[in-house]
Design a protein around this motif. Structure first.
Motif, PDB file in Angstrom:
ATOM      1  N   ASP A 290      70.087  42.691  69.989  1.00 20.83           N
ATOM      2  CA  ASP A 290      69.505  43.080  71.274  1.00 20.83           C
ATOM      3  C   ASP A 290      70.452  43.970  72.068  1.00 20.83           C
ATOM      4  OD1 ASP A 290      67.256  41.622  70.676  1.00 20.83           O
ATOM      5  OD2 ASP A 290      67.915  39.827  71.741  1.00 20.83           O
ATOM      6  N   LEU A 291      71.756  43.678  72.006  1.00 22.22           N
ATOM      7  CA  LEU A 291      72.737  44.522  72.680  1.00 22.22           C
ATOM      8  C   LEU A 291      72.707  45.940  72.111  1.00 22.22           C
ATOM      9  CD1 LEU A 291      75.779  42.052  72.802  1.00 22.22           C
ATOM     10  CD2 LEU A 291      74.335  42.735  74.719  1.00 22.22           C
ATOM     11  N   LEU A 292      72.661  46.024  70.800  1.00 25.01           N
ATOM     12  CA  LEU A 292      72.601  47.333  70.131  1.00 25.01           C
ATOM     13  C   LEU A 292      71.339  48.094  70.515  1.00 25.01           C
ATOM     14  CD1 LEU A 292      73.757  46.939  66.409  1.00 25.01           C
ATOM     15  CD2 LEU A 292      74.755  48.407  68.146  1.00 25.01           C
ATOM     16  N   SER A 293      70.216  47.399  70.452  1.00 26.49           N
ATOM     17  CA  SER A 293      68.934  48.037  70.724  1.00 26.49           C
ATOM     18  C   SER A 293      68.858  48.548  72.156  1.00 26.49           C
ATOM     19  CB  SER A 293      67.793  47.048  70.453  1.00 26.49           C
ATOM     20  OG  SER A 293      66.541  47.636  70.702  1.00 26.49           O
ATOM     21  N   GLY A 294      69.327  47.735  73.111  1.00 25.64           N
ATOM     22  CA  GLY A 294      69.297  48.142  74.507  1.00 25.64           C
ATOM     23  C   GLY A 294      70.165  49.355  74.767  1.00 25.64           C
ATOM     24  N   PHE A 295      71.364  49.364  74.184  1.00 25.48           N
ATOM     25  CA  PHE A 295      72.278  50.498  74.352  1.00 25.48           C
ATOM     26  C   PHE A 295      71.685  51.768  73.750  1.00 25.48           C
ATOM     27  CE2 PHE A 295      75.853  53.142  72.925  1.00 25.48           C
ATOM     28  CZ  PHE A 295      76.587  53.258  74.099  1.00 25.48           C
TER      29      PHE A 295
END
Length: 444
Positions: A290-295
Protein backbone atom coordinates in the motif's frame (compact mmCIF):
# COMPACT_ATOMS: atom_id res chain seq x y z
CA UNK A 1 -15.26 -38.35 3.55
CA UNK A 2 -13.44 -35.05 4.11
CA UNK A 3 -11.56 -33.28 1.32
CA UNK A 4 -9.02 -30.48 1.66
CA UNK A 5 -9.13 -27.94 -1.19
CA UNK A 6 -6.09 -25.80 -1.97
CA UNK A 7 -5.82 -23.03 -4.55
CA UNK A 8 -2.62 -21.75 -6.11
CA UNK A 9 -2.09 -18.79 -8.44
CA UNK A 10 0.14 -19.08 -11.48
CA UNK A 11 2.01 -15.74 -11.55
CA UNK A 12 3.43 -16.36 -15.02
CA UNK A 13 0.05 -16.48 -16.72
CA UNK A 14 -1.84 -13.32 -17.65
CA UNK A 15 -4.77 -12.55 -15.40
CA UNK A 16 -5.72 -14.62 -12.40
CA UNK A 17 -6.37 -18.28 -13.18
CA UNK A 18 -6.64 -20.41 -10.02
CA UNK A 19 -5.53 -24.01 -10.09
CA UNK A 20 -7.48 -26.19 -7.66
CA UNK A 21 -6.13 -29.28 -5.94
CA UNK A 22 -8.21 -31.65 -3.84
CA UNK A 23 -6.83 -34.08 -1.29
CA UNK A 24 -8.76 -36.80 0.48
CA UNK A 25 -8.25 -36.79 4.24
CA UNK A 26 -7.78 -40.28 5.64
CA UNK A 27 -8.44 -40.71 9.34
CA UNK A 28 -5.63 -42.45 11.20
CA UNK A 29 -6.60 -44.27 14.39
CA UNK A 30 -4.40 -44.07 17.48
CA UNK A 31 -2.71 -41.44 19.61
CA UNK A 32 -0.29 -38.85 18.35
CA UNK A 33 3.30 -39.59 19.32
CA UNK A 34 4.31 -37.58 22.37
CA UNK A 35 6.98 -34.95 21.82
CA UNK A 36 9.33 -33.45 24.32
CA UNK A 37 9.26 -29.70 24.78
CA UNK A 38 12.33 -28.34 23.00
CA UNK A 39 12.00 -24.89 24.57
CA UNK A 40 9.46 -22.34 25.83
CA UNK A 41 8.81 -18.86 24.42
CA UNK A 42 7.50 -16.13 26.73
CA UNK A 43 5.67 -13.29 24.93
CA UNK A 44 3.23 -10.63 26.18
CA UNK A 45 0.38 -11.63 23.86
CA UNK A 46 -0.59 -14.10 21.16
CA UNK A 47 0.10 -12.91 17.61
CA UNK A 48 -0.06 -14.48 14.19
CA UNK A 49 3.63 -14.25 13.24
CA UNK A 50 4.83 -16.24 16.23
CA UNK A 51 2.13 -18.88 15.82
CA UNK A 52 3.00 -19.23 12.14
CA UNK A 53 6.74 -19.39 12.89
CA UNK A 54 6.21 -22.10 15.52
CA UNK A 55 4.02 -24.09 13.14
CA UNK A 56 6.65 -23.94 10.38
CA UNK A 57 9.43 -24.79 12.82
CA UNK A 58 7.59 -27.89 14.06
CA UNK A 59 6.98 -28.97 10.46
CA UNK A 60 10.71 -28.68 9.78
CA UNK A 61 11.62 -30.43 13.04
CA UNK A 62 8.67 -32.79 13.68
CA UNK A 63 10.33 -34.38 16.71
CA UNK A 64 10.29 -31.06 18.58
CA UNK A 65 7.47 -29.29 20.42
CA UNK A 66 7.49 -25.55 21.16
CA UNK A 67 5.64 -24.30 24.22
CA UNK A 68 4.13 -20.88 23.50
CA UNK A 69 3.53 -18.99 26.76
CA UNK A 70 1.67 -15.68 26.43
CA UNK A 71 -0.19 -13.54 28.96
CA UNK A 72 -2.91 -11.96 26.75
CA UNK A 73 -4.89 -13.26 23.80
CA UNK A 74 -4.38 -10.13 21.67
CA UNK A 75 -2.49 -6.85 21.42
CA UNK A 76 -5.44 -4.72 22.52
CA UNK A 77 -5.75 -6.50 25.86
CA UNK A 78 -2.00 -6.29 26.39
CA UNK A 79 -1.66 -2.58 25.62
CA UNK A 80 -4.28 -1.76 28.24
CA UNK A 81 -2.04 -3.44 30.84
CA UNK A 82 1.40 -2.91 29.29
CA UNK A 83 3.07 -1.12 32.20
CA UNK A 84 1.82 -3.62 34.77
CA UNK A 85 2.88 -6.54 32.58
CA UNK A 86 6.32 -5.01 32.00
CA UNK A 87 6.87 -4.56 35.75
CA UNK A 88 5.86 -8.17 36.45
CA UNK A 89 7.98 -9.49 33.56
CA UNK A 90 10.96 -7.57 34.90
CA UNK A 91 10.63 -9.34 38.25
CA UNK A 92 10.08 -12.71 36.57
CA UNK A 93 13.28 -12.26 34.54
CA UNK A 94 15.24 -11.42 37.70
CA UNK A 95 13.88 -14.49 39.46
CA UNK A 96 14.33 -16.70 36.38
CA UNK A 97 10.61 -17.47 36.15
CA UNK A 98 10.41 -17.07 32.34
CA UNK A 99 10.80 -19.26 29.28
CA UNK A 100 13.99 -20.12 27.42
CA UNK A 101 13.26 -17.35 24.92
CA UNK A 102 11.79 -14.04 26.10
CA UNK A 103 10.28 -11.31 23.94
CA UNK A 104 11.63 -8.02 25.31
CA UNK A 105 10.79 -5.68 22.42
CA UNK A 106 7.25 -4.36 22.66
CA UNK A 107 6.73 -6.01 26.04
CA UNK A 108 6.41 -2.94 28.26
CA UNK A 109 10.01 -3.27 29.50
CA UNK A 110 12.73 -0.71 30.10
CA UNK A 111 15.02 -3.27 28.51
CA UNK A 112 18.07 -0.99 28.16
CA UNK A 113 18.96 -1.60 31.81
CA UNK A 114 18.31 -5.34 31.61
CA UNK A 115 20.61 -5.71 28.61
CA UNK A 116 23.48 -4.28 30.68
CA UNK A 117 23.21 -7.26 33.03
CA UNK A 118 23.83 -10.97 32.45
CA UNK A 119 20.11 -11.82 32.68
CA UNK A 120 20.22 -12.71 29.00
CA UNK A 121 22.75 -14.66 26.98
CA UNK A 122 25.36 -12.85 24.87
CA UNK A 123 24.35 -13.71 21.30
CA UNK A 124 27.16 -11.85 19.51
CA UNK A 125 29.26 -14.85 18.41
CA UNK A 126 26.20 -16.94 17.52
CA UNK A 127 24.84 -14.16 15.31
CA UNK A 128 28.18 -13.59 13.55
CA UNK A 129 28.61 -17.32 12.86
CA UNK A 130 25.01 -17.82 11.69
CA UNK A 131 24.42 -18.71 8.05
CA UNK A 132 22.11 -15.70 7.67
CA UNK A 133 24.57 -13.17 9.12
CA UNK A 134 25.80 -11.86 5.77
CA UNK A 135 22.26 -10.70 4.91
CA UNK A 136 21.46 -8.99 8.24
CA UNK A 137 21.33 -5.21 8.62
CA UNK A 138 24.58 -4.50 10.49
CA UNK A 139 23.49 -0.98 11.45
CA UNK A 140 20.54 -2.42 13.35
CA UNK A 141 22.75 -4.99 15.07
CA UNK A 142 25.30 -2.33 16.02
CA UNK A 143 22.44 -0.12 17.21
CA UNK A 144 21.40 -2.74 19.78
CA UNK A 145 24.91 -3.33 21.15
CA UNK A 146 25.71 -2.51 24.76
CA UNK A 147 29.30 -2.85 26.00
CA UNK A 148 30.08 -4.46 22.64
CA UNK A 149 27.64 -7.31 23.25
CA UNK A 150 24.31 -8.21 21.63
CA UNK A 151 21.93 -9.76 24.15
CA UNK A 152 18.77 -9.56 22.08
CA UNK A 153 17.89 -10.24 18.45
CA UNK A 154 15.52 -7.99 16.46
CA UNK A 155 13.69 -10.14 13.90
CA UNK A 156 12.13 -7.04 12.33
CA UNK A 157 12.33 -3.35 13.14
CA UNK A 158 10.64 -0.01 12.58
CA UNK A 159 12.22 3.31 11.67
CA UNK A 160 11.06 6.79 10.75
CA UNK A 161 11.10 8.61 7.45
CA UNK A 162 9.23 11.45 5.76
CA UNK A 163 7.73 12.10 2.36
CA UNK A 164 8.92 15.45 0.96
CA UNK A 165 6.77 17.54 -1.39
CA UNK A 166 9.25 18.40 -4.17
CA UNK A 167 6.79 20.74 -5.89
CA UNK A 168 6.55 22.89 -2.76
CA UNK A 169 10.28 22.54 -2.17
CA UNK A 170 10.88 24.13 -5.58
CA UNK A 171 8.29 26.85 -4.97
CA UNK A 172 9.99 27.79 -1.69
CA UNK A 173 13.38 27.93 -3.43
CA UNK A 174 14.94 25.56 -0.90
CA UNK A 175 18.49 24.45 -1.58
CA UNK A 176 19.23 22.30 1.44
CA UNK A 177 20.17 18.68 2.02
CA UNK A 178 17.06 17.13 3.55
CA UNK A 179 18.98 13.93 4.25
CA UNK A 180 21.06 15.68 6.93
CA UNK A 181 18.59 17.99 8.68
CA UNK A 182 18.27 18.27 12.46
CA UNK A 183 14.98 19.21 14.10
CA UNK A 184 16.02 22.82 14.70
CA UNK A 185 16.81 23.23 10.99
CA UNK A 186 13.43 21.77 10.05
CA UNK A 187 11.62 24.20 12.35
CA UNK A 188 13.41 27.10 10.63
CA UNK A 189 11.37 26.30 7.51
CA UNK A 190 8.14 27.52 9.11
CA UNK A 191 9.19 31.15 8.65
CA UNK A 192 10.03 30.55 4.98
CA UNK A 193 6.62 28.94 4.36
CA UNK A 194 4.87 31.86 6.09
CA UNK A 195 6.61 34.26 3.72
CA UNK A 196 6.57 32.40 0.39
CA UNK A 197 3.64 29.96 0.60
CA UNK A 198 1.18 31.21 3.26
CA UNK A 199 -1.46 28.72 2.12
CA UNK A 200 0.83 25.75 2.82
CA UNK A 201 2.10 23.96 5.93
CA UNK A 202 5.30 22.37 7.16
CA UNK A 203 3.58 19.13 8.19
CA UNK A 204 0.36 17.26 7.54
CA UNK A 205 -0.91 15.10 10.36
CA UNK A 206 -3.98 12.86 10.49
CA UNK A 207 -5.98 12.42 13.68
CA UNK A 208 -9.60 11.66 14.46
CA UNK A 209 -9.35 13.30 17.89
CA UNK A 210 -8.39 16.70 19.20
CA UNK A 211 -4.67 16.79 19.90
CA UNK A 212 -1.66 19.13 20.00
CA UNK A 213 1.48 19.64 17.93
CA UNK A 214 3.62 18.38 20.82
CA UNK A 215 1.59 15.19 21.18
CA UNK A 216 2.08 14.26 17.52
CA UNK A 217 5.62 15.52 16.85
CA UNK A 218 7.22 15.59 20.29
CA UNK A 219 8.05 11.88 20.23
CA UNK A 220 10.18 12.14 17.10
CA UNK A 221 11.93 15.28 18.34
CA UNK A 222 12.70 13.93 21.80
CA UNK A 223 13.77 10.40 20.93
CA UNK A 224 16.71 11.37 18.70
CA UNK A 225 18.06 13.72 21.37
CA UNK A 226 17.63 11.50 24.44
CA UNK A 227 21.02 9.76 24.09
CA UNK A 228 22.60 13.21 24.64
CA UNK A 229 20.36 13.98 27.62
CA UNK A 230 20.46 10.69 29.55
CA UNK A 231 23.47 8.46 30.17
CA UNK A 232 22.07 5.02 30.89
CA UNK A 233 25.44 3.60 31.88
CA UNK A 234 26.28 6.21 34.53
CA UNK A 235 22.59 6.94 35.31
CA UNK A 236 23.15 10.66 34.83
CA UNK A 237 20.43 13.01 33.58
CA UNK A 238 21.04 16.53 32.30
CA UNK A 239 17.98 18.09 30.67
CA UNK A 240 19.03 21.63 31.53
CA UNK A 241 21.25 22.06 28.45
CA UNK A 242 20.90 25.30 26.52
CA UNK A 243 20.71 23.70 23.09
CA UNK A 244 17.82 21.49 24.25
CA UNK A 245 15.96 24.35 25.91
CA UNK A 246 16.41 26.50 22.78
CA UNK A 247 14.99 23.66 20.67
CA UNK A 248 11.88 23.37 22.86
CA UNK A 249 11.33 27.14 22.84
CA UNK A 250 11.59 27.17 19.05
CA UNK A 251 9.14 24.27 18.78
CA UNK A 252 6.59 26.08 20.92
CA UNK A 253 6.91 29.25 18.83
CA UNK A 254 6.48 27.29 15.60
CA UNK A 255 3.48 25.38 16.96
CA UNK A 256 1.63 28.70 17.27
CA UNK A 257 2.00 29.37 13.54
CA UNK A 258 -0.94 28.69 11.23
CA UNK A 259 1.56 27.23 8.78
CA UNK A 260 2.97 24.60 11.12
CA UNK A 261 0.54 21.67 10.83
CA UNK A 262 -2.37 20.91 8.53
CA UNK A 263 -4.78 18.73 10.50
CA UNK A 264 -6.97 16.20 8.73
CA UNK A 265 -9.19 13.47 10.14
CA UNK A 266 -9.16 11.11 7.19
CA UNK A 267 -5.88 9.88 5.64
CA UNK A 268 -5.69 10.06 1.87
CA UNK A 269 -4.33 6.84 0.38
CA UNK A 270 -2.91 8.55 -2.70
CA UNK A 271 -2.02 12.00 -1.34
CA UNK A 272 -0.92 12.02 2.28
CA UNK A 273 0.94 15.32 1.84
CA UNK A 274 -2.20 17.40 1.19
CA UNK A 275 -0.08 20.34 0.01
CA UNK A 276 2.29 20.37 2.99
CA UNK A 277 6.05 20.11 2.71
CA UNK A 278 6.39 16.98 4.84
CA UNK A 279 4.39 14.04 6.14
CA UNK A 280 5.61 11.31 8.46
CA UNK A 281 5.78 7.89 6.79
CA UNK A 282 6.80 5.24 9.34
CA UNK A 283 7.48 1.71 8.16
CA UNK A 284 4.64 0.18 10.14
CA UNK A 285 0.82 0.20 10.43
CA UNK A 286 0.34 -0.15 6.65
CA UNK A 287 1.25 -2.95 4.28
CA UNK A 288 4.35 -2.23 2.23
CA UNK A 289 2.39 -2.82 -0.98
CA UNK A 290 0.00 0.00 0.00
CA UNK A 291 2.89 2.37 0.73
CA UNK A 292 4.37 1.64 -2.69
CA UNK A 293 1.06 2.01 -4.48
CA UNK A 294 0.22 5.31 -2.80
CA UNK A 295 3.63 6.80 -3.57
CA UNK A 296 3.45 5.66 -7.20
CA UNK A 297 -0.04 7.07 -7.71
CA UNK A 298 0.83 10.45 -6.17
CA UNK A 299 3.92 10.78 -8.35
CA UNK A 300 1.96 10.32 -11.56
CA UNK A 301 0.75 13.93 -11.28
CA UNK A 302 3.03 15.38 -8.55
CA UNK A 303 6.60 14.98 -7.44
CA UNK A 304 7.83 13.76 -4.05
CA UNK A 305 10.64 11.74 -2.51
CA UNK A 306 11.29 9.83 0.69
CA UNK A 307 13.86 11.24 3.13
CA UNK A 308 15.24 9.91 6.45
CA UNK A 309 14.02 11.09 9.84
CA UNK A 310 15.60 14.21 11.26
CA UNK A 311 18.79 13.77 13.28
CA UNK A 312 19.67 14.75 16.83
CA UNK A 313 21.06 18.20 17.56
CA UNK A 314 24.39 17.23 19.15
CA UNK A 315 25.07 13.97 17.35
CA UNK A 316 23.77 12.35 14.21
CA UNK A 317 21.34 10.09 16.09
CA UNK A 318 18.86 8.10 13.99
CA UNK A 319 16.48 6.02 16.04
CA UNK A 320 14.67 2.79 15.28
CA UNK A 321 12.96 0.24 17.49
CA UNK A 322 11.73 -3.32 17.37
CA UNK A 323 8.50 -4.91 18.60
CA UNK A 324 9.84 -8.34 17.66
CA UNK A 325 13.02 -8.62 19.69
CA UNK A 326 13.97 -11.82 21.49
CA UNK A 327 16.54 -12.80 24.12
CA UNK A 328 17.67 -16.13 25.56
CA UNK A 329 17.30 -16.59 29.29
CA UNK A 330 20.80 -17.02 30.71
CA UNK A 331 19.46 -19.52 33.26
CA UNK A 332 17.99 -21.73 30.54
CA UNK A 333 19.26 -25.29 30.25
CA UNK A 334 18.10 -25.39 26.64
CA UNK A 335 20.12 -22.52 25.17
CA UNK A 336 21.15 -24.57 22.13
CA UNK A 337 17.53 -25.32 21.23
CA UNK A 338 16.56 -21.69 21.86
CA UNK A 339 19.22 -20.37 19.50
CA UNK A 340 18.23 -22.98 16.90
CA UNK A 341 14.78 -21.37 16.84
CA UNK A 342 16.06 -17.78 16.72
CA UNK A 343 18.35 -18.76 13.86
CA UNK A 344 15.30 -20.27 12.13
CA UNK A 345 13.53 -16.89 12.44
CA UNK A 346 16.34 -15.33 10.37
CA UNK A 347 15.79 -17.64 7.40
CA UNK A 348 14.41 -16.09 4.21
CA UNK A 349 10.98 -17.73 4.28
CA UNK A 350 10.32 -16.77 7.91
CA UNK A 351 11.61 -13.25 7.35
CA UNK A 352 9.09 -12.94 4.52
CA UNK A 353 6.32 -14.03 6.90
CA UNK A 354 7.50 -11.33 9.33
CA UNK A 355 7.27 -8.67 6.60
CA UNK A 356 3.48 -9.11 6.42
CA UNK A 357 2.95 -8.09 10.04
CA UNK A 358 2.89 -4.28 9.66
CA UNK A 359 5.32 -3.82 12.55
CA UNK A 360 8.38 -2.97 10.48
CA UNK A 361 10.60 -4.62 7.92
CA UNK A 362 12.74 -7.77 8.18
CA UNK A 363 16.28 -7.49 9.50
CA UNK A 364 17.49 -9.74 6.68
CA UNK A 365 18.00 -8.22 3.23
CA UNK A 366 16.67 -11.46 1.75
CA UNK A 367 13.43 -10.91 3.63
CA UNK A 368 13.29 -7.30 2.44
CA UNK A 369 13.84 -8.41 -1.17
CA UNK A 370 10.99 -10.89 -0.89
CA UNK A 371 8.78 -8.22 0.68
CA UNK A 372 9.49 -5.82 -2.20
CA UNK A 373 8.99 -8.52 -4.82
CA UNK A 374 5.65 -9.53 -3.33
CA UNK A 375 4.46 -5.92 -2.95
CA UNK A 376 5.23 -5.02 -6.56
CA UNK A 377 3.55 -8.19 -7.79
CA UNK A 378 0.44 -7.59 -5.66
CA UNK A 379 -0.28 -4.24 -7.35
CA UNK A 380 1.51 -4.92 -10.65
CA UNK A 381 3.88 -2.02 -9.93
CA UNK A 382 7.04 -1.08 -11.80
CA UNK A 383 8.94 1.93 -13.01
CA UNK A 384 11.09 4.75 -11.70
CA UNK A 385 8.78 5.74 -8.82
CA UNK A 386 8.83 2.22 -7.40
CA UNK A 387 12.61 2.00 -7.73
CA UNK A 388 13.04 5.39 -6.03
CA UNK A 389 10.84 4.39 -3.10
CA UNK A 390 12.52 1.02 -2.56
CA UNK A 391 15.99 2.54 -2.78
CA UNK A 392 15.09 5.26 -0.27
CA UNK A 393 13.72 2.72 2.23
CA UNK A 394 16.91 0.67 2.02
CA UNK A 395 19.09 3.76 2.40
CA UNK A 396 17.04 5.08 5.33
CA UNK A 397 17.14 1.72 7.10
CA UNK A 398 20.93 1.90 6.98
CA UNK A 399 20.93 5.29 8.70
CA UNK A 400 19.85 3.75 12.02
CA UNK A 401 22.51 3.85 14.73
CA UNK A 402 20.44 3.55 17.91
CA UNK A 403 17.73 0.95 18.50
CA UNK A 404 16.48 2.05 21.92
CA UNK A 405 13.26 4.02 22.40
CA UNK A 406 13.99 4.80 26.10
CA UNK A 407 10.67 3.28 27.18
CA UNK A 408 8.84 4.99 30.01
CA UNK A 409 11.64 7.54 30.51
CA UNK A 410 10.63 8.94 27.15
CA UNK A 411 7.04 9.24 28.35
CA UNK A 412 8.20 10.98 31.54
CA UNK A 413 10.00 13.57 29.41
CA UNK A 414 7.23 14.01 26.86
CA UNK A 415 4.49 14.40 29.47
CA UNK A 416 6.43 16.96 31.51
CA UNK A 417 7.33 19.06 28.47
CA UNK A 418 3.66 18.90 27.49
CA UNK A 419 2.87 21.01 30.57
CA UNK A 420 5.23 23.68 29.22
CA UNK A 421 3.75 23.51 25.73
CA UNK A 422 0.26 23.94 27.23
CA UNK A 423 1.36 26.92 29.36
CA UNK A 424 0.77 24.99 32.58
CA UNK A 425 4.43 25.21 33.67
CA UNK A 426 7.53 27.20 32.88
CA UNK A 427 10.18 25.37 30.86
CA UNK A 428 12.48 25.12 33.89
CA UNK A 429 9.68 23.68 36.02
CA UNK A 430 8.76 21.12 33.34
CA UNK A 431 12.36 19.97 32.86
CA UNK A 432 12.87 19.70 36.62
CA UNK A 433 9.74 17.54 36.92
CA UNK A 434 10.89 15.34 34.03
CA UNK A 435 14.39 14.98 35.49
CA UNK A 436 13.04 13.90 38.88
CA UNK A 437 10.81 11.23 37.28
CA UNK A 438 13.60 9.93 35.03
CA UNK A 439 16.04 9.65 37.94
CA UNK A 440 13.47 7.48 39.75
CA UNK A 441 13.14 5.27 36.65
CA UNK A 442 16.90 4.92 36.34
CA UNK A 443 17.23 3.77 39.91
CA UNK A 444 14.25 1.42 40.09
Amino acid sequence: EIYCALRSIDKKREGTYPNHFYYLYTKMEGERPKKETAFTITTPYRYDFMEEAIKLYELKYPEEYVEYDYAYNNYKDFIENAEEYGAKLNLDIISGDVGDIVQIGGAGLNYQSLLRTDAFMDLTDLIIKDKSYQYLNKNVLNGIKINNTIRTLPISYTFYQYELNEDLEKKLGLNIDFNKLSWSEVLDLVEIIEEKAPGSHLFTYYSDRKTTAWEVLGYNLVIVNMPDLINLETKEVNLNQEWFKDLLIKFKECSESENFIFWDKQPDFYDSLKGSLLVNEPIRDRFYADLLSGFDEYNKSHRSRIIPSFAGERNNNRIGYSLRMYSINNRSERKENAWKFLSFLLEEDIQFVASDERVGIPISQKGVDRMVEHATWMHALSGNNIDRYNKAVINNSNEINYLYDMGYMREDLLNAIGFYMNDEMTLDEALKKAEENIIIRLNE
